[in-house]
Write a protein that holds these residues in place. Sequence first.
Motif, PDB file in Angstrom:
ATOM      1  N   ALA A 123       0.840  -1.192   0.000  1.00 27.90           N
ATOM      2  CA  ALA A 123       0.000   0.000   0.000  1.00 27.90           C
ATOM      3  C   ALA A 123       0.878   1.246   0.000  1.00 27.90           C
ATOM      4  O   ALA A 123       2.051   1.218   0.387  1.00 27.90           O
ATOM      5  N   GLU A 124       0.299   2.352  -0.434  1.00 28.21           N
ATOM      6  CA  GLU A 124       1.076   3.594  -0.534  1.00 28.21           C
ATOM      7  C   GLU A 124       1.436   4.132   0.842  1.00 28.21           C
ATOM      8  O   GLU A 124       0.632   4.111   1.775  1.00 28.21           O
ATOM      9  N   GLY A 125       2.674   4.616   0.966  1.00 26.72           N
ATOM     10  CA  GLY A 125       3.105   5.214   2.214  1.00 26.72           C
ATOM     11  C   GLY A 125       4.587   5.068   2.447  1.00 26.72           C
ATOM     12  O   GLY A 125       5.365   4.824   1.526  1.00 26.72           O
ATOM     13  N   HIS A 126       4.990   5.247   3.706  1.00 28.32           N
ATOM     14  CA  HIS A 126       6.374   5.071   4.136  1.00 28.32           C
ATOM     15  C   HIS A 126       6.462   3.793   4.962  1.00 28.32           C
ATOM     16  O   HIS A 126       5.705   3.603   5.918  1.00 28.32           O
ATOM     17  N   TRP A 127       7.414   2.933   4.598  1.00 29.67           N
ATOM     18  CA  TRP A 127       7.598   1.658   5.271  1.00 29.67           C
ATOM     19  C   TRP A 127       8.971   1.651   5.959  1.00 29.67           C
ATOM     20  O   TRP A 127       9.997   1.793   5.297  1.00 29.67           O
ATOM     21  N   ASP A 128       8.970   1.489   7.267  1.00 30.64           N
ATOM     22  CA  ASP A 128      10.219   1.338   8.007  1.00 30.64           C
ATOM     23  C   ASP A 128      10.647  -0.122   7.964  1.00 30.64           C
ATOM     24  O   ASP A 128       9.814  -1.039   7.919  1.00 30.64           O
ATOM     25  N   ILE A 129      11.956  -0.343   8.010  1.00 27.73           N
ATOM     26  CA  ILE A 129      12.510  -1.683   7.803  1.00 27.73           C
ATOM     27  C   ILE A 129      13.234  -2.137   9.060  1.00 27.73           C
ATOM     28  O   ILE A 129      14.045  -1.399   9.633  1.00 27.73           O
ATOM     29  N   PHE A 130      12.933  -3.361   9.481  1.00 23.63           N
ATOM     30  CA  PHE A 130      13.472  -3.927  10.716  1.00 23.63           C
ATOM     31  C   PHE A 130      13.964  -5.344  10.460  1.00 23.63           C
ATOM     32  O   PHE A 130      13.603  -5.981   9.475  1.00 23.63           O
ATOM     33  N   THR A 131      14.763  -5.824  11.407  1.00 26.60           N
ATOM     34  CA  THR A 131      15.149  -7.225  11.418  1.00 26.60           C
ATOM     35  C   THR A 131      15.280  -7.652  12.883  1.00 26.60           C
ATOM     36  O   THR A 131      14.734  -7.018  13.766  1.00 26.60           O
ATOM     37  N   GLY A 132      16.003  -8.738  13.141  1.00 32.76           N
ATOM     38  CA  GLY A 132      16.133  -9.243  14.500  1.00 32.76           C
ATOM     39  C   GLY A 132      15.132 -10.340  14.782  1.00 32.76           C
ATOM     40  O   GLY A 132      14.157 -10.543  14.047  1.00 32.76           O
ATOM     41  N   ALA A 133      15.349 -11.030  15.869  1.00 34.51           N
ATOM     42  CA  ALA A 133      14.504 -12.183  16.197  1.00 34.51           C
ATOM     43  C   ALA A 133      13.045 -11.801  16.356  1.00 34.51           C
ATOM     44  O   ALA A 133      12.149 -12.561  15.990  1.00 34.51           O
ATOM     45  N   SER A 134      12.780 -10.593  16.891  1.00 35.62           N
ATOM     46  CA  SER A 134      11.395 -10.174  17.103  1.00 35.62           C
ATOM     47  C   SER A 134      10.940  -9.131  16.094  1.00 35.62           C
ATOM     48  O   SER A 134       9.844  -8.583  16.225  1.00 35.62           O
ATOM     49  N   GLY A 135      11.782  -8.844  15.104  1.00 37.36           N
ATOM     50  CA  GLY A 135      11.400  -7.895  14.073  1.00 37.36           C
ATOM     51  C   GLY A 135      11.297  -6.474  14.556  1.00 37.36           C
ATOM     52  O   GLY A 135      10.474  -5.703  14.046  1.00 37.36           O
ATOM     53  N   ASP A 136      12.116  -6.074  15.542  1.00 35.30           N
ATOM     54  CA  ASP A 136      12.054  -4.718  16.058  1.00 35.30           C
ATOM     55  C   ASP A 136      13.403  -4.008  16.019  1.00 35.30           C
ATOM     56  O   ASP A 136      13.569  -2.959  16.634  1.00 35.30           O
ATOM     57  N   GLN A 137      14.386  -4.565  15.295  1.00 38.13           N
ATOM     58  CA  GLN A 137      15.701  -3.953  15.206  1.00 38.13           C
ATOM     59  C   GLN A 137      15.802  -3.122  13.930  1.00 38.13           C
ATOM     60  O   GLN A 137      15.754  -3.661  12.830  1.00 38.13           O
ATOM     61  N   PRO A 138      15.927  -1.784  14.046  1.00 38.22           N
ATOM     62  CA  PRO A 138      16.034  -0.963  12.829  1.00 38.22           C
ATOM     63  C   PRO A 138      17.276  -1.316  12.025  1.00 38.22           C
ATOM     64  O   PRO A 138      18.241  -1.890  12.532  1.00 38.22           O
ATOM     65  N   VAL A 139      17.249  -0.973  10.758  1.00 37.97           N
ATOM     66  CA  VAL A 139      18.323  -1.290   9.835  1.00 37.97           C
ATOM     67  C   VAL A 139      18.918   0.011   9.298  1.00 37.97           C
ATOM     68  O   VAL A 139      18.186   0.944   8.952  1.00 37.97           O
ATOM     69  N   ARG A 140      20.242   0.061   9.242  1.00 32.79           N
ATOM     70  CA  ARG A 140      20.920   1.209   8.642  1.00 32.79           C
ATOM     71  C   ARG A 140      20.935   1.072   7.125  1.00 32.79           C
ATOM     72  O   ARG A 140      21.075  -0.033   6.599  1.00 32.79           O
ATOM     73  N   PRO A 141      20.863   2.207   6.385  1.00 32.33           N
ATOM     74  CA  PRO A 141      20.996   2.135   4.928  1.00 32.33           C
ATOM     75  C   PRO A 141      22.460   2.020   4.528  1.00 32.33           C
ATOM     76  O   PRO A 141      23.327   2.723   5.056  1.00 32.33           O
ATOM     77  N   GLY A 142      22.725   1.111   3.610  1.00 35.62           N
ATOM     78  CA  GLY A 142      24.052   1.003   3.011  1.00 35.62           C
ATOM     79  C   GLY A 142      24.035   1.624   1.631  1.00 35.62           C
ATOM     80  O   GLY A 142      23.456   2.688   1.424  1.00 35.62           O
ATOM     81  N   ILE A 143      24.633   0.956   0.668  1.00 38.94           N
ATOM     82  CA  ILE A 143      24.624   1.446  -0.711  1.00 38.94           C
ATOM     83  C   ILE A 143      23.250   1.180  -1.311  1.00 38.94           C
ATOM     84  O   ILE A 143      22.696   0.090  -1.187  1.00 38.94           O
ATOM     85  N   ARG A 144      22.701   2.194  -1.964  1.00 39.72           N
ATOM     86  CA  ARG A 144      21.386   2.061  -2.605  1.00 39.72           C
ATOM     87  C   ARG A 144      21.573   2.227  -4.114  1.00 39.72           C
ATOM     88  O   ARG A 144      21.792   3.320  -4.604  1.00 39.72           O
ATOM     89  N   ASP A 145      21.473   1.144  -4.829  1.00 35.41           N
ATOM     90  CA  ASP A 145      21.606   1.165  -6.285  1.00 35.41           C
ATOM     91  C   ASP A 145      20.202   1.234  -6.878  1.00 35.41           C
ATOM     92  O   ASP A 145      19.498   0.228  -6.988  1.00 35.41           O
ATOM     93  N   VAL A 146      19.783   2.445  -7.226  1.00 39.68           N
ATOM     94  CA  VAL A 146      18.418   2.659  -7.702  1.00 39.68           C
ATOM     95  C   VAL A 146      18.412   3.181  -9.149  1.00 39.68           C
ATOM     96  O   VAL A 146      17.430   3.772  -9.598  1.00 39.68           O
TER      97      VAL A 146
END
Length: 302
Positions: free
Chosen positions: A89-112
């Motif tokens: 759906a349209e909007g802003h999506w934050d990205i997480f990982t970790g065992a419980s899915g609550d660890q934010p992720v840093r951006p690395g190289i973005r090849d767009v």
Amino acid sequence: MTRPIGRRASPAVCTADCIADSAGGITFDITDAARPGATLVLRRRAGHTDGTHGDGDDEVRLPLTGPATASGAGRARLRAVLPSTVELAEGHWDIFTGASGDQPVRPGIRDVRALIDRVPGTGPVAARVPYPTADGRLALRTWLRAPHAEAGTVRCEPAGMSVEGVLYGAGLGEHARAEARLRGGDRTHRVAVTGRGGVFAFTLPYGPLAEGPGGPDGGSRCWDLWLLPAPDAAGIRISRILDDIWDKRAIHVYPAHGVSPAHGTDGWLAAPGYTHDNDFCVRLDPAPAPAPVPAPTSTPTR
């Protein structure tokens, strides 16, 4: 390729490199992530919940598999793939990982690079651009439009602007119109649209937009632009989303022109631009008052 930006340190401990493809899919390669079997979690922020631009789940989980490659420090990199066939759906999506899915992720190289001048396929137009948030986390900006009017070349003249674009998901009738709608008010102004097939063009003068009262606060006013492909058709928001820029406000800056007194009003500067959602608009700001001319001084004679 672009590298991350941010104003302060992020508590995230994982880093994700992103590769976008022309179909709309995105591959995430994660360093320092959880073990294989964990997930990458995309979670939509509040703010786009009215259902006007897509409705559905506010959380998507992607399996992390690996190792994809080995990083320079010898650490394993896990991979998650967001296929173009998964609807967001349209909007802003934050990205997480970790065992419980609550660890934010840093951006690395973005090849767009593959997103530049992208031509969508059939069906709803979906666009996705990974980007760094102000606090240094990775997020995904998504659009989902059906139909969609993509703004293209914009030519700015002293009296108005000319716009070319492409319409996806609908046909352009012979009586098509472009409509400017005053934000926060009930005024509209329509102009004729020319074109054939999905290509459209129109010229919008600034004068009619400057007439009458100002915006809701009596000052600046903003006109949102819509395409009406037929007299009885619903309006289609004119936007620019088929590229690699998630927020165009400071990127696509067009020249401002003073509204000509020949239109019956004066004292405004008009310029096209984009909103925070990359929707096309025209903004009118009160023109600064001219600086007073200093009075001439006489030179004493002997």
